[in-house]
Scaffold this motif. Sequence first.
Motif, PDB file in Angstrom:
ATOM      1  N   THR A 166      19.748  30.488  15.530  1.00  0.00           N
ATOM      2  CA  THR A 166      19.577  30.256  14.094  1.00  0.00           C
ATOM      3  C   THR A 166      18.108  30.252  13.720  1.00  0.00           C
ATOM      4  OG1 THR A 166      21.611  28.971  14.051  1.00  0.00           O
ATOM      5  CG2 THR A 166      20.101  28.659  12.215  1.00  0.00           C
ATOM      6  N   ARG A 167      17.276  29.613  14.523  1.00  0.00           N
ATOM      7  CA  ARG A 167      15.841  29.565  14.239  1.00  0.00           C
ATOM      8  C   ARG A 167      15.206  30.937  14.352  1.00  0.00           C
ATOM      9  NH1 ARG A 167      16.013  25.440  18.152  1.00  0.00           N
ATOM     10  NH2 ARG A 167      14.467  26.572  19.371  1.00  0.00           N
ATOM     11  N   LEU A 168      15.701  31.766  15.256  1.00  0.00           N
ATOM     12  CA  LEU A 168      15.122  33.092  15.456  1.00  0.00           C
ATOM     13  C   LEU A 168      15.343  34.017  14.266  1.00  0.00           C
ATOM     14  CD1 LEU A 168      15.953  33.722  19.218  1.00  0.00           C
ATOM     15  CD2 LEU A 168      13.734  33.187  18.205  1.00  0.00           C
ATOM     16  N   VAL A 169      16.259  33.692  13.401  1.00  0.00           N
ATOM     17  CA  VAL A 169      16.519  34.520  12.217  1.00  0.00           C
ATOM     18  C   VAL A 169      15.420  34.347  11.173  1.00  0.00           C
ATOM     19  CG1 VAL A 169      18.100  34.832  10.274  1.00  0.00           C
ATOM     20  CG2 VAL A 169      18.999  34.558  12.584  1.00  0.00           C
ATOM     21  N   ALA A 170      14.826  33.179  11.058  1.00  0.00           N
ATOM     22  CA  ALA A 170      13.873  32.878   9.986  1.00  0.00           C
ATOM     23  C   ALA A 170      12.622  33.748  10.029  1.00  0.00           C
ATOM     24  CB  ALA A 170      13.489  31.401  10.020  1.00  0.00           C
ATOM     25  N   VAL A 171      12.039  33.942  11.189  1.00  0.00           N
ATOM     26  CA  VAL A 171      10.778  34.691  11.273  1.00  0.00           C
ATOM     27  C   VAL A 171      10.967  36.169  10.936  1.00  0.00           C
ATOM     28  CG1 VAL A 171       8.887  35.371  12.793  1.00  0.00           C
ATOM     29  CG2 VAL A 171       9.725  33.020  12.822  1.00  0.00           C
ATOM     30  N   PRO A 172      11.954  36.887  11.501  1.00  0.00           N
ATOM     31  CA  PRO A 172      12.136  38.290  11.099  1.00  0.00           C
ATOM     32  C   PRO A 172      12.476  38.429   9.617  1.00  0.00           C
ATOM     33  CG  PRO A 172      13.341  37.869  13.123  1.00  0.00           C
ATOM     34  CD  PRO A 172      12.830  36.548  12.614  1.00  0.00           C
ATOM     35  N   LEU A 173      13.201  37.466   9.059  1.00  0.00           N
ATOM     36  CA  LEU A 173      13.509  37.514   7.636  1.00  0.00           C
ATOM     37  C   LEU A 173      12.225  37.417   6.816  1.00  0.00           C
ATOM     38  CD1 LEU A 173      15.624  37.560   5.401  1.00  0.00           C
ATOM     39  CD2 LEU A 173      15.789  35.084   5.608  1.00  0.00           C
ATOM     40  N   ALA A 174      11.350  36.500   7.169  1.00  0.00           N
ATOM     41  CA  ALA A 174      10.064  36.379   6.464  1.00  0.00           C
ATOM     42  C   ALA A 174       9.227  37.646   6.657  1.00  0.00           C
ATOM     43  CB  ALA A 174       9.304  35.162   6.965  1.00  0.00           C
ATOM     44  N   ASP A 175       9.261  38.225   7.844  1.00  0.00           N
ATOM     45  CA  ASP A 175       8.524  39.474   8.091  1.00  0.00           C
ATOM     46  C   ASP A 175       9.027  40.593   7.183  1.00  0.00           C
ATOM     47  OD1 ASP A 175       6.928  38.326  10.027  1.00  0.00           O
ATOM     48  OD2 ASP A 175       8.102  39.111  11.713  1.00  0.00           O
ATOM     49  N   GLN A 176      10.343  40.696   7.023  1.00  0.00           N
ATOM     50  CA  GLN A 176      10.909  41.745   6.172  1.00  0.00           C
ATOM     51  C   GLN A 176      10.542  41.526   4.705  1.00  0.00           C
ATOM     52  OE1 GLN A 176      15.103  42.001   6.897  1.00  0.00           O
ATOM     53  NE2 GLN A 176      14.836  42.772   8.969  1.00  0.00           N
ATOM     54  N   VAL A 177      10.575  40.279   4.263  1.00  0.00           N
ATOM     55  CA  VAL A 177      10.210  39.979   2.879  1.00  0.00           C
ATOM     56  C   VAL A 177       8.743  40.312   2.643  1.00  0.00           C
ATOM     57  CG1 VAL A 177       9.911  38.106   1.209  1.00  0.00           C
ATOM     58  CG2 VAL A 177      12.009  38.261   2.557  1.00  0.00           C
ATOM     59  N   GLY A 178       7.888  40.015   3.613  1.00  0.00           N
ATOM     60  CA  GLY A 178       6.473  40.325   3.478  1.00  0.00           C
ATOM     61  C   GLY A 178       6.192  41.817   3.536  1.00  0.00           C
ATOM     62  N   ALA A 179       6.990  42.549   4.293  1.00  0.00           N
ATOM     63  CA  ALA A 179       6.767  43.984   4.442  1.00  0.00           C
ATOM     64  C   ALA A 179       7.178  44.758   3.190  1.00  0.00           C
ATOM     65  CB  ALA A 179       7.533  44.517   5.646  1.00  0.00           C
ATOM     66  N   ALA A 180       8.186  44.293   2.483  1.00  0.00           N
ATOM     67  CA  ALA A 180       8.683  45.030   1.321  1.00  0.00           C
ATOM     68  C   ALA A 180       7.620  45.196   0.242  1.00  0.00           C
ATOM     69  CB  ALA A 180       9.939  44.361   0.771  1.00  0.00           C
ATOM     70  N   PRO A 181       6.980  44.115  -0.256  1.00  0.00           N
ATOM     71  CA  PRO A 181       5.933  44.316  -1.265  1.00  0.00           C
ATOM     72  C   PRO A 181       4.714  45.037  -0.700  1.00  0.00           C
ATOM     73  CG  PRO A 181       6.630  42.016  -1.218  1.00  0.00           C
ATOM     74  CD  PRO A 181       7.278  42.714  -0.073  1.00  0.00           C
ATOM     75  N   ALA A 182       4.419  44.819   0.573  1.00  0.00           N
ATOM     76  CA  ALA A 182       3.275  45.490   1.183  1.00  0.00           C
ATOM     77  C   ALA A 182       3.503  47.002   1.200  1.00  0.00           C
ATOM     78  CB  ALA A 182       3.043  44.966   2.596  1.00  0.00           C
ATOM     79  N   ASP A 183       4.739  47.408   1.488  1.00  0.00           N
ATOM     80  CA  ASP A 183       5.065  48.831   1.503  1.00  0.00           C
ATOM     81  C   ASP A 183       5.051  49.430   0.096  1.00  0.00           C
ATOM     82  OD1 ASP A 183       5.346  48.751   4.226  1.00  0.00           O
ATOM     83  OD2 ASP A 183       7.536  48.645   4.190  1.00  0.00           O
ATOM     84  N   ALA A 184       5.289  48.586  -0.909  1.00  0.00           N
ATOM     85  CA  ALA A 184       5.341  49.062  -2.293  1.00  0.00           C
ATOM     86  C   ALA A 184       3.969  49.056  -2.958  1.00  0.00           C
ATOM     87  CB  ALA A 184       6.318  48.203  -3.090  1.00  0.00           C
ATOM     88  N   GLY A 185       2.920  48.831  -2.197  1.00  0.00           N
ATOM     89  CA  GLY A 185       1.578  48.884  -2.768  1.00  0.00           C
ATOM     90  C   GLY A 185       0.923  47.543  -2.994  1.00  0.00           C
ATOM     91  N   ALA A 186       1.446  46.517  -2.347  1.00  0.00           N
ATOM     92  CA  ALA A 186       0.861  45.169  -2.433  1.00  0.00           C
ATOM     93  C   ALA A 186       0.716  44.717  -3.875  1.00  0.00           C
ATOM     94  CB  ALA A 186      -0.479  45.114  -1.701  1.00  0.00           C
ATOM     95  N   GLY A 187       1.837  44.587  -4.538  1.00  0.00           N
ATOM     96  CA  GLY A 187       1.858  44.099  -5.919  1.00  0.00           C
ATOM     97  C   GLY A 187       1.417  42.652  -5.994  1.00  0.00           C
ATOM     98  N   PRO A 188       1.670  42.004  -7.116  1.00  0.00           N
ATOM     99  CA  PRO A 188       1.226  40.622  -7.280  1.00  0.00           C
ATOM    100  C   PRO A 188       1.944  39.686  -6.325  1.00  0.00           C
ATOM    101  CG  PRO A 188       2.653  41.274  -9.102  1.00  0.00           C
ATOM    102  CD  PRO A 188       2.377  42.505  -8.284  1.00  0.00           C
ATOM    103  N   ALA A 189       1.247  38.640  -5.924  1.00  0.00           N
ATOM    104  CA  ALA A 189       1.829  37.657  -5.016  1.00  0.00           C
ATOM    105  C   ALA A 189       2.969  36.914  -5.700  1.00  0.00           C
ATOM    106  CB  ALA A 189       0.752  36.672  -4.566  1.00  0.00           C
ATOM    107  N   LEU A 190       3.974  36.541  -4.913  1.00  0.00           N
ATOM    108  CA  LEU A 190       5.112  35.811  -5.436  1.00  0.00           C
ATOM    109  C   LEU A 190       4.879  34.319  -5.296  1.00  0.00           C
ATOM    110  CD1 LEU A 190       7.948  37.880  -3.701  1.00  0.00           C
ATOM    111  CD2 LEU A 190       7.082  38.144  -6.018  1.00  0.00           C
ATOM    112  N   GLU A 191       5.271  33.559  -6.279  1.00  0.00           N
ATOM    113  CA  GLU A 191       5.237  32.111  -6.163  1.00  0.00           C
ATOM    114  C   GLU A 191       6.511  31.685  -5.476  1.00  0.00           C
ATOM    115  OE1 GLU A 191       2.997  29.742  -7.193  1.00  0.00           O
ATOM    116  OE2 GLU A 191       1.599  31.379  -7.582  1.00  0.00           O
TER     117      GLU A 191
END
Length: 74
Positions: free
Chosen positions: A48-73
């Motif tokens: 269960t704990r191992l799921v959290a880090v790849p999920l955060a990595d994917q969320v971080g990669a999506a905006p980065a791939d889209a041109g690093a838009g504004p940061a999310l609160e």
Amino acid sequence: MTTAHGRWSVERRGWPPTETELRVFGNGHYFGRYMLRPGRADVVPLQTRLVAVPLADQVGAAPADAGAGPALEG
């Protein structure tokens, strides 16, 4: 797990009793965070704990791939 007060062994001590912040970065930019709240279980299973880090990595990669838009609160 690394905390403001040093290392915390989730295997030995269970989940910390307070909220845990999992920050989301992509391409060197901060995009937000997940706030993890402790549940009733003393020890959260490793799988269960191992799921959290790849999920955060994917969320971080999506905006980065889209041109690093504004940061999310978060």
